[in-house]
Design a protein around this motif. Sequence first.
Motif, short mmCIF file in Angstrom:
data_model
loop_
_atom_site.label_atom_id
_atom_site.label_comp_id
_atom_site.label_asym_id
_atom_site.label_seq_id
_atom_site.Cartn_x
_atom_site.Cartn_y
_atom_site.Cartn_z
N ASP A 54 -0.74 -1.80 -6.83
CA ASP A 54 -1.85 -1.42 -7.65
C ASP A 54 -1.68 -0.01 -7.01
OD1 ASP A 54 -2.39 -3.75 -8.83
OD2 ASP A 54 -3.81 -4.54 -7.50
N GLY A 55 -1.73 0.27 -5.69
CA GLY A 55 -2.07 1.70 -5.23
C GLY A 55 -0.99 2.76 -5.66
N ARG A 57 0.07 2.90 -8.94
CA ARG A 57 -0.40 3.23 -10.18
C ARG A 57 -1.57 4.35 -9.95
NH1 ARG A 57 0.05 -2.49 -10.71
NH2 ARG A 57 2.01 -2.98 -11.61
N GLN A 58 -2.23 4.72 -8.84
CA GLN A 58 -3.12 5.48 -8.62
C GLN A 58 -2.92 6.58 -7.97
OE1 GLN A 58 -6.04 2.91 -6.49
NE2 GLN A 58 -5.92 1.10 -7.84
N PRO A 59 -3.80 7.70 -7.86
CA PRO A 59 -3.48 8.89 -7.31
C PRO A 59 -3.61 8.39 -5.77
CG PRO A 59 -5.09 9.27 -8.94
CD PRO A 59 -4.81 8.04 -9.12
N SER A 60 -2.77 9.32 -5.04
CA SER A 60 -2.73 9.05 -3.41
C SER A 60 -3.25 9.89 -2.83
CB SER A 60 -1.35 8.66 -3.10
OG SER A 60 -1.19 8.05 -1.72
N GLN A 268 -4.48 0.90 2.37
CA GLN A 268 -4.64 -0.16 1.32
C GLN A 268 -4.05 -1.75 1.64
OE1 GLN A 268 -3.23 2.21 -2.01
NE2 GLN A 268 -5.35 2.60 -2.77
#
Length: 382
Positions: A54-55, A57-60, A268
């Motif tokens: 999931d992480g 797929r997201q901005p970091s 995360q």
Amino acid sequence: MDLSRRIARSRPLATADLHGRVDAMKLRGENVIDFSIAISHFPAPPAVLDAVRDGLRQPSPYTAVAGDPQIRARLAAKATRDNRIPATAAEILITNGAKQALYQALYAMADPGDRVIIFKPHWPAYVATCRLLELEPVLLDLPEQFTDAVLDGLPPARVLIINKPHNPTGKLLNEAELDRIAAWLRRTGTRAIVDESYEKLIFDGAHLSLAARADWQALGIVTLFSTSQSYAMMGWRAAFAVAPAHLVTAMETVQGPITAAAPMLMQQAMAAAFDSGAPEAMLADYRQRRDLVIDLLRNVPWIRAHSPASGPYLWMDVSRLGVDTVEFSERLLSQSGVAVMAGDALGAPGHIRIGYICDDVDTLRRGVRAIISCGNQLFQDA
């Protein structure tokens, strides 16, 4: 190039040095069974892998040095839920592994020349970190029980390091012992760093936190938690500290110029691990392995080994061999291809430590039988 006085008198960790030697041997194609360190054969929990997917797929983003606020709140809830430590997000600092948390806590809590009490056998990083920071490690034998007499007999010190569950013996502390330690901290003004990295690896008894009391902040208790062993996440370098808010701020000041925040994906993953509950299947597997090794050693006359209440290591007294344990471990590695950690590196010559959680059970059997065979030959020749 000249080296600083600090580093010139420092030495690499014996545990890391031996593990590096074993890795080099494996790269050369040599067949080595590595008991020198505990590396789980389990993967990270499914919840961790899901959190990372999931992480990805997201901005970091960069987070605050102490960690993402929402994740710090989740870890504070974990400390309250699992450890009965009434902590807030402001009392959480996320670090790249427990060693970093230890270094920063000692940096913030003590000045060069201050004494730090460490019980042996000990995790070698405690002593090495003290020496890097020019602190004075005071090495004392781990008592059978922490009584008032034992505690009142301790020398004056700035910091007391407690490792529970204990590496390498697997010792747990009961509630009465923790109450006595807390009372001693109040009487003396000594501060405490409590390493609870193995909190989830409990076979017998229960894990209790020293900071599970209303005045833990006033007592100056810093508690270290890690996913490395508790969730088979050795290479993730995921850990956090629970500390009074002013100490978190001080430790954050140290961390900022060194690494800044831990990677967001790691944060995360760690939160997901601690939210996933107890690693029951892994613990059941470890218990079977522990019992297997203890059974294999049962009738060996020169080994004294007890069944530990916790942890990924077995601690063995081999002093009846009458040989230097460093020499024994070197002979075992060169002749039998089995790496164990000599107790000298942990402050206790005459002992060896084995990590029994890596590879498959057949390899575990072969490695333990090689230890017995090598020792039997020395014992017969003595």
